[in-house]
Structure formats: structure tokens, C-alpha cells
Design an enzyme around this catalytic site. Sequence first.
Site, PDB file in Angstrom:
ATOM      1  N   GLY A 247       0.802  -1.222   0.000  1.00  0.00           N
ATOM      2  CA  GLY A 247       0.000   0.000   0.000  1.00  0.00           C
ATOM      3  C   GLY A 247       0.833   1.270   0.000  1.00  0.00           C
TER       4      GLY A 247
ATOM      5  N   THR B 242       3.120  -0.108  -6.998  1.00  0.00           N
ATOM      6  CA  THR B 242       2.501  -0.398  -8.289  1.00  0.00           C
ATOM      7  C   THR B 242       2.161   0.905  -9.018  1.00  0.00           C
ATOM      8  OG1 THR B 242       1.569  -2.322  -7.248  1.00  0.00           O
ATOM      9  CG2 THR B 242       0.667  -1.741  -9.369  1.00  0.00           C
TER      10      THR B 242
ATOM     11  N   SER C  96      -4.008  -4.472  -3.851  1.00  0.00           N
ATOM     12  CA  SER C  96      -2.701  -4.999  -3.457  1.00  0.00           C
ATOM     13  C   SER C  96      -2.218  -6.060  -4.446  1.00  0.00           C
ATOM     14  CB  SER C  96      -2.828  -5.598  -2.056  1.00  0.00           C
ATOM     15  OG  SER C  96      -1.583  -6.086  -1.660  1.00  0.00           O
ATOM     16  N   SER C  97      -0.963  -5.889  -4.897  1.00  0.00           N
ATOM     17  CA  SER C  97      -0.405  -6.902  -5.812  1.00  0.00           C
ATOM     18  C   SER C  97      -0.114  -8.130  -4.976  1.00  0.00           C
ATOM     19  CB  SER C  97       0.899  -6.404  -6.434  1.00  0.00           C
ATOM     20  OG  SER C  97       0.740  -5.115  -6.922  1.00  0.00           O
TER      21      SER C  97
ATOM     22  N   GLY D  22       6.066  -5.624  -0.655  1.00  0.00           N
ATOM     23  CA  GLY D  22       6.880  -5.019   0.408  1.00  0.00           C
ATOM     24  C   GLY D  22       6.880  -5.891   1.652  1.00  0.00           C
TER      25      GLY D  22
HETATM   26  N1  LIG Z   1       1.315   8.645  -6.436  1.00  0.00           N
HETATM   27  C1  LIG Z   1       0.088   8.382  -6.011  1.00  0.00           C
HETATM   28  N2  LIG Z   1      -0.878   9.294  -6.176  1.00  0.00           N
HETATM   29  C2  LIG Z   1      -2.117   9.037  -5.763  1.00  0.00           C
HETATM   30  N3  LIG Z   1      -2.491   7.887  -5.148  1.00  0.00           N
HETATM   31  C3  LIG Z   1      -1.572   6.943  -4.958  1.00  0.00           C
HETATM   32  C4  LIG Z   1      -0.237   7.127  -5.378  1.00  0.00           C
HETATM   33  N4  LIG Z   1       0.467   6.033  -5.054  1.00  0.00           N
HETATM   34  C5  LIG Z   1      -0.405   5.181  -4.466  1.00  0.00           C
HETATM   35  N5  LIG Z   1      -1.620   5.734  -4.398  1.00  0.00           N
HETATM   36  C6  LIG Z   1      -2.832   5.122  -3.809  1.00  0.00           C
HETATM   37  O1  LIG Z   1      -2.434   4.093  -2.960  1.00  0.00           O
HETATM   38  C7  LIG Z   1      -2.989   2.857  -3.343  1.00  0.00           C
HETATM   39  C8  LIG Z   1      -2.010   1.752  -3.127  1.00  0.00           C
HETATM   40  O2  LIG Z   1      -0.920   1.903  -3.993  1.00  0.00           O
HETATM   41  P1  LIG Z   1      -0.205   0.687  -4.671  1.00  0.00           P
HETATM   42  O3  LIG Z   1      -1.185  -0.315  -5.118  1.00  0.00           O
HETATM   43  O4  LIG Z   1       0.690   1.223  -5.671  1.00  0.00           O
HETATM   44  O5  LIG Z   1       0.590   0.108  -3.461  1.00  0.00           O
HETATM   45  P2  LIG Z   1       1.653  -1.062  -3.465  1.00  0.00           P
HETATM   46  O6  LIG Z   1       2.831  -0.551  -2.766  1.00  0.00           O
HETATM   47  O7  LIG Z   1       1.846  -1.536  -4.850  1.00  0.00           O
HETATM   48  O8  LIG Z   1       0.955  -2.144  -2.604  1.00  0.00           O
HETATM   49  P3  LIG Z   1       1.055  -3.713  -2.707  1.00  0.00           P
HETATM   50  O9  LIG Z   1       2.406  -4.104  -2.288  1.00  0.00           O
HETATM   51  O10 LIG Z   1       0.004  -4.156  -1.785  1.00  0.00           O
HETATM   52  O11 LIG Z   1       0.743  -4.039  -4.132  1.00  0.00           O
HETATM   53  C9  LIG Z   1      -3.357   3.022  -4.803  1.00  0.00           C
HETATM   54  O12 LIG Z   1      -4.434   2.228  -5.154  1.00  0.00           O
HETATM   55  C10 LIG Z   1      -3.697   4.491  -4.870  1.00  0.00           C
HETATM   56  O13 LIG Z   1      -5.037   4.704  -4.494  1.00  0.00           O
END
Ligand SMILES: Nc1ncnc2c1ncn2[C@@H]1O[C@H](COP(=O)(O)OP(=O)(O)OP(=O)(O)O)[C@@H](O)[C@H]1O
Length: 958
Positions: free
Chosen positions: A108, A112, A160-161, A384
Amino acid sequence: MESALTARDRVGVQDFVLLDAYTSESAFLDNLRKRFSENLIYTYIGTLLVSVNPYQELGIYTVSQMELYQGVNFFELPPHVYAIADNAYRMMCSELNNHFILISGESGAGKTEASKKILQYFAVTCPMTESLQIARDRLLLSNPVLEAFGNAKTLRNDNSSRFGKYMDIQFDYKGIPVGGHIISYLIEKSRVVYQNQGERNFHIFYQLLEGGEEELLAYLGLERDPQLYKYLSQGHCAKESSINDKNDWKTVSSAFSVIDFTEGDLENLFGIIASVLHLGNICFEENDQGCATIPDIHEIKWIAKLLGVQPSILLEALTHRKIEAKTEEVICPLTLELSVYARDAMAKAVYGRTFTWLVNKINSSLVNKDFTGKTVIGLLDIYGFEVFDKNGFEQFCINYCNEKLQQLLIERTLKAEQAEYEMEGIEWEPIQYFNNKIICDLVEERHKGIISILDEECIRPGPATDLSFLEKLEEKVGKHAHFQTRKLAGPKGRKRIGWMEFRLFHYAGEVTYCTKGFLEKNNDLLYRHLKEVLCRSKNRILKECFLVAELENRRRPPTVGTQFKNSLSSLLEILISKEPSYIRCIKPNERKEPNKFDDLLVRHQIKYLGLMEHLRVRRAGFAYRRKYEHFLQRYKSLCPDTWPYWHGPPAEGVERLIKYIGYTPEEYKLGRTKIFIRFPRTLFATEDAFEFSKHQLVARIQATYKACLERRVYVKKRQAAIRLEAHWRGALARKVAKRRKWAVRTVRKFIKGFINRNKPLCPDNEEFIVFVRKNYILNLRYHVPKNVLDKSWLRPPGILENASDLLRKMCIRNLVRKYCRGITAERKALMQQKVVTSELFRGKKEGYAEVLNQPFANSRIGVSTSSLSDGILVIHVSPEDHKQKGDAILQCQHIFEAVTKLVMLVKRGNIVDVVQGSLQFYIGPGKEGTIVFDTGPEEQIYKNKNGQLTVVSGCGRK
Ligand SMILES: Nc1ncnc2c1ncn2[C@@H]1O[C@H](COP(=O)(O)OP(=O)(O)OP(=O)(O)O)[C@@H](O)[C@H]1O
């Protein structure tokens, strides 16, 4: 530069390297918080980007923002994920090497999203050809498809991936993205059959039910309500306000068509997805013998239809197990518990392998068959560090993965950096950091590590359980400083560890894992009976996923833990060969809320992401280092001594170069093989100067190249001209020689001819004679006599005398004929007169000759007589000579005869004028007389006083 940067920073510093209290974690946290509160989510530590998830749209990912960062020096603009992407891209293009961007952070934190932004940045800013647009679209659209099948709502992240992803974007030598390749890591299969409270299964199940067309759902035997499916309803949050499954379904459906999925593929794919849902709804009952039965085979029928298997065989495989004795197979019924296990194992295996198939399918659509000169930028978006209240086998794997990545970071930055300074003989104060290799070894070491112990427990004969595994751990790694169990912990720690749990002291903090399910998940066992059913499936995707060869292979497949360990080690091999860029994502709060900054949570992440250590190394070290050869090669154009060639040792060349461009001693250090530049500003200034000089260089190189081309063309033309000229001259010379030869021959012939000119025509004079003849004839043309009186004639050569005479005669005859034809009757008469005159006087009378030439005038002689009977005859003579006398007046007895004879003589009747009354006659110039004729009794002639002559004729004779 740094002052300029600070001036631009209205809030905090945009590079932690500029932080005064750079060793203080609180100062670090303050800076991050300050910037976050102003929606400045990005901050650098040198070239590492720290990103704090804003949980809101900030409007900083527009196309104009992308253009802003395109090709701009890294530190020129405020920190941004685009700057990282652009920097990696520029470096890749200029140095033609491979790069990767490692995006890490806890679930989160925005990994991604960051990787998507980078992909979009490349898609928008990289040069593009029309034919390669499809590759770009596929790269972009592979994301929603993978997210649908590999992402799920968890308590920490709505998207979440649940798998690790490494994506290579391939670029050709012009920097155009031409293809890609995706590697996926350990999808969380257990989610297919079980979800925690507040979590969901993978998105695709909900998307299909929410967005799928009625006919599709009917074909798959599905109802729209997710609550009807056990595999979707355990988390009690099938519907989530932040997720729009209907819209996502549309996106995924259209993405499928771009990435080459056929109707058949989709039919098979959704058949599998639906059959997983049907599997979840199979209910077992226990019969009297304690064996599992399936009272309602409604679901079995649907699964059999969708997977193309026999319903009875499937039913049997779900409730029975084949046991292989030495020579025969025995089928024994399963207990209710084991049947449920078999069912779930089947659902997990089918989904897991279908996901792998999907990744392979996407890869085949992204593949670029041209392997020449490609460079890649890899994007690693991997799960993560995870610490839940209850951590299982998945968390163990995920955290192990994070340990490995931390190792990579240590190897590539902290350790490598310090080792390099040492090797290069650069003065350096060592930085203390925790090397987590010890934890990696604890997990992965062969025969001694936790994974090996787990594997041993899985294959060992006899009753192995999760508890026996825990005991083995205690026995084998119990003394390890980073390992603890309830039994091993002191009285204090004991309370916090359960009986079935062990604790690992990770670099990022301690995590307690429950061993329950470790063996089962590591084994990932699918009963052979079920495997056979799936191998015989008519569903094309399953056919590819479950190969019959697998059944024949009696060797035990590697366990999940070992597979994961191996795939991680090949991932690290991939990464180690590439140039790294790092993005560290931080989650500001657990509630996914914007503008909320939880100090404790963020501080923890700063710590476990190793940001403080990274900052310390950055501050103490040099921003940039480069081998002398490479540095010189790149910047040699900036110094006249090193451009275009430096012939001495590269180190000296670099020294000369930096002296010329004015580096101060504190800005750099010279190592054994490399130059170390302390501040980024120094490098950027050099780079700017290089950029500037590049244009001049390009112009010069262009000019040299053009000159070279032109010279080549010129030399070619010149050679051609010379050859042409030689040919032409040769041709001319041959012509002249030929003419001369001909002339000599002609002259010789003429001389011979001239010598023999008077001989009869013979070969020796033939040509000469012909020539002379021709010449004479041609000349004669201009000299022929013009009239009969012209007696001239061109003198002929001896040989032509006869011919000339003949010609002359012909000519005279012709002239005479012409002359004669031209004579008029009158002239003829005159000439006849002349003939008569000639007969009369020629040779007899003087003056004849003179008269001969003078024509006789017709009018000169006329005769007049009167109408009376007198014998007067006046002969008129037209006087030309005024001195001459005038007309003759004659008296004649025989006037008729005289006049007649006169007339006959001149052969002209009209010369006689018979007048009445009087006539005029000519006496002399201006003098005329008159004769008056009259009748009278007597003939007489007399002259009056006035001189008038009167002739009287007799009346009777009138
Ligand atoms: N740069 C950004 N601007 C706006 N919202 C964001 C941004 N980065 C993340 N978010 C918000 O946070 C949420 C979670 O981000 P993301 O899915 O990229 O997390 P993650 O680190 O890939 O998590 P996981 O490891 O669970 O996949 C996204 O769905 C989005 O709503």
C-alpha cells in the site's frame, strides 16, 4: 547549484543530502512530514527517490509534467518519479547499458502506482514509430490484465499486488520501446480459497460477475451475486466502494483484444475462472464409513462442462485418492477433510497455473523478435515487507524476498561504495550499517537454512507436521541470533510467541510466523488423481498448464519454498548485471487517508528501508565516479589538450581536463582507476558544458563527414572525368591521325595523279583526274559566258580539252538558241534590215561598222504625200543629231511606184501618210515648215513670203 535548489525548496529540502542534521532520524522525519503536508510527496537522497503515498490525486502526472522532465538534468527540477525514469532512460541511451528501477516499500505504499507512472512516462515521452505503437499499447495494457488476475483488496491496500512482478521494457538503439518481458513471482494462491475478514479474492472474479454480459454468465453457469460463492464471500466485503468492478471489467476486456487474446482464449480462460467459483461451492458430506461424498453434483456438472472433463471422473478424483502400490494402483476414498483439501488444492493449482499461462501469453504478445542492439529498463514491483497479526508461509516468503533485495541494495550501494573507496585509495570514514546477509543465510542456506529444513520435513517419510517442523528448526537454527521460538525465548519474550510460532529478527524488524500450514503450502500438493483429470482436460489453457509428461515424471517437483528461493536468486542475477535506480515508497498511514502522516509508522519504514544509512553514505561519499578512460572519453571535447585524442595515460588526461575546466580540489578526488566527484553540481556543470559542446562537435563531425562524403563523390567524379577525357582525347587523336593518314594518302595520290595527269585514265591518275574534272566543272559553273557576244572560256586542263570544246560549243549553241528565242518580230525585222545593210555596205562603205551597232529606229523614216495629184513626196527623217538637215522633199513623176517600192523595202506599210490640205515637215532644230496642197488650173510650186511652200496640182487630174 545547491543554493539554487534550496531556493526552489519552499518546503524543507528536496534532497536529504542537503539536510544539515543528516544523521538525525527526527530531522529526516520532519523534512518528510513538512513536504508531505504541502503535497510534495517526493524527496531525493542523492539519486534515490523517497515517495510518500498521498492517497489522493495531486495532478502531478500530466503530459505537460512529463514533457517538463524530459531530457532535463536530474536535479534541475523538483524530485519526481519522472526524473528517475528519465535519468535511467537517458543513461541507457547514452551509455547503451541496461538499467533497473527497484521500487520497494510495504504493502500500500504506492509501488505499483509508481511503476505504472514510469511506464506511462516512457509511453508518452519515448520516440515512437507507428509500427511500434502496438508494442507500447501492449506494454501499457498488460497492467490492467495482470492486476485483475494478480491483485486483490487486502486490509492494507484495496489494490494490493499479490504477486511479485519484474518487467523488462526493451528499447532499440534509437530509444524506442519495442517490446517487453514480464516475470512473475509467487502468486498468493491461498487467496483463491480463503480470504481474511475485510479482504477479497482476486479482482477478476468480482469483475466477471459484475461486468460480464448476461449471455457470458449464463454460458459459465454463474449468478451475478458474489455472495453466492463461497470463495468470494469469506471476507464479507465482496462489494467495496473504492473499487469499480464494472468499469475495471470493461478496461480488462478491451485490454484482452489488444494483447492478442482470441475469442477461444477468453472462453477457456473464463471457463477456468468460473470453474474455480463452482469448485468453491461443492459441498461434501460424510457417509457412514466416514468417507466424503458429494450429494449435489450440480457444480460438478458445470466444472466438467467448462474444463472439458468427465463429470464422473472429476467426482471420483475429488472424493478418492490413488495410491500407487508396487505394481498396481489402489483407489481409496478420502475423508471429508481431505476432500475439502483436494478441492481447494485443485482450485489453487488451476488458478496458479492459469496465472503463469497468462503471464506467458502476455509475454508472447510483448516479444520483439529482433534481438539486435536492445537495451532494457527493468521495473521491479515486488511485495513489500509484511507484518500482520498472523503471519504465515506467504509472509515468510515475502519477507525473505525483501531481505534479498536489501542485500542487493547493500551490495550495490553501501558495501560496494565503501569497498570501492578502499580499492581506489580514497580517504573515507567507514559507515556502520547492518548487513542482513546473516538473515538471508538463516533462511536460504543449503541444508542448514529454514527453507532446507522445511523441505526436509516435507519429504521425510513418517508423520511430519508443522509442529515437527518447528522442533526441527529449534534443533537446527535455535542458536541463531535472529531466530527465536517460545521455547528458546526468555521469560519476557515467551508471552509474545505462541506454541506453534517462531520469530525472525529481520533487518526491518521482528516478525512472528505461525508454522501452521507451512508444510502444506510448501508441498503445494495436488493429488495425482486430480492431476490426471486436469491433464486430460479439453480446455486448451489447462492442456498447456498440466502436461501429461508431468504425470510420467516420477520425481518430486521442487517445493514452493525452493522454487521461490531459486527464482529470487535468478532475479538477483538479472538485477546485479544492470545499473540500479531506487524508489522507496512510504505509507503515511494505515487508514489509506489523504493528509494523514503517522509519525510512528513512517519512522518505522524509514528505518527498515535503510534510508538513514543510505543518506549517511551519500553525504560522506562522492556523488559520481567514473573510470578515467570513460570520463575522458565522454568529456575530452571540453579541453583542447585532450581533444580529439589524448595519447598519454588516461589518468593524466583526466587531470589535464579537470584542470582546464576548473574543478576545485574539494570537488573531486583521483583514485587509482577512477575519478570521484563529490557534488552533483560539479557533474551537472560538466555535463551542461558537454551538452553545449556536443552541438559544436556534432556540427564539426557533420562537416567532416559531409566533406568526406563530398570528397569521395568528387574523387569519383574526377576519376570519371579523367577517364572520359582520356577516352575523348584518344578518340580525337585517333580521328586526327585518321585524317592525317587520309590526307597523306590523298596528297600522295594527288602527286602521283599530277605526275601522270596527261596519261590516259589509269589507277595512278584516276582520282586526280576525277578531282580535276570535278573541280574544272565546278569552276566552270562560275565562268560560263553570259551572252552570245562573250567569247571568254575557262582554260581546261590538258586531259579535258576535248570535253571543254564540246562543252563550249554546247554552251554557245545554247546561248544562241536562247538569244534567238528572245528576239521579237520587230527586232527580227530590224536585224533583217541590218542584214540588208550588211549586204549593201559591208566592206564597201566607210562608217558601216559604227552604224552596225546602232539599231535602226522605226520611227525615224516616214513618208508623206498629199491626197492630190501632185508628185510631192516628203521623206521624214527623225533627227537625232541636231546638226543634221531635216526632212527630204522630193518630187517624183512616178510617185505611186516610188512609195510602193519604199514601203516594200522597209516592209512596213504604215510608214506612208496621205495628208489632205497641208503637212508639216522638219527643217532643223526648232524649225518647221508647211506645205499647203491645193488645186489650180496649173501645176505649180512656189514659196510664199512667209516661207510657206504651196503645191498646186492641176484640176483636171483631180
Ligand atoms: N502517487 C500516487 N498518487 C495518488 N495515489 C496513490 C499514489 N500512489 C499510491 N496511491 C494510492 O495508494 C494505493 C495503493 O498503492 P499501490 O497499489 O501502488 O501500493 P503497493 O505498494 O503496490 O501495494 P502492494 O504491495 O500491496 O501491491 C493506490 O491504489 C492508490 O489509491
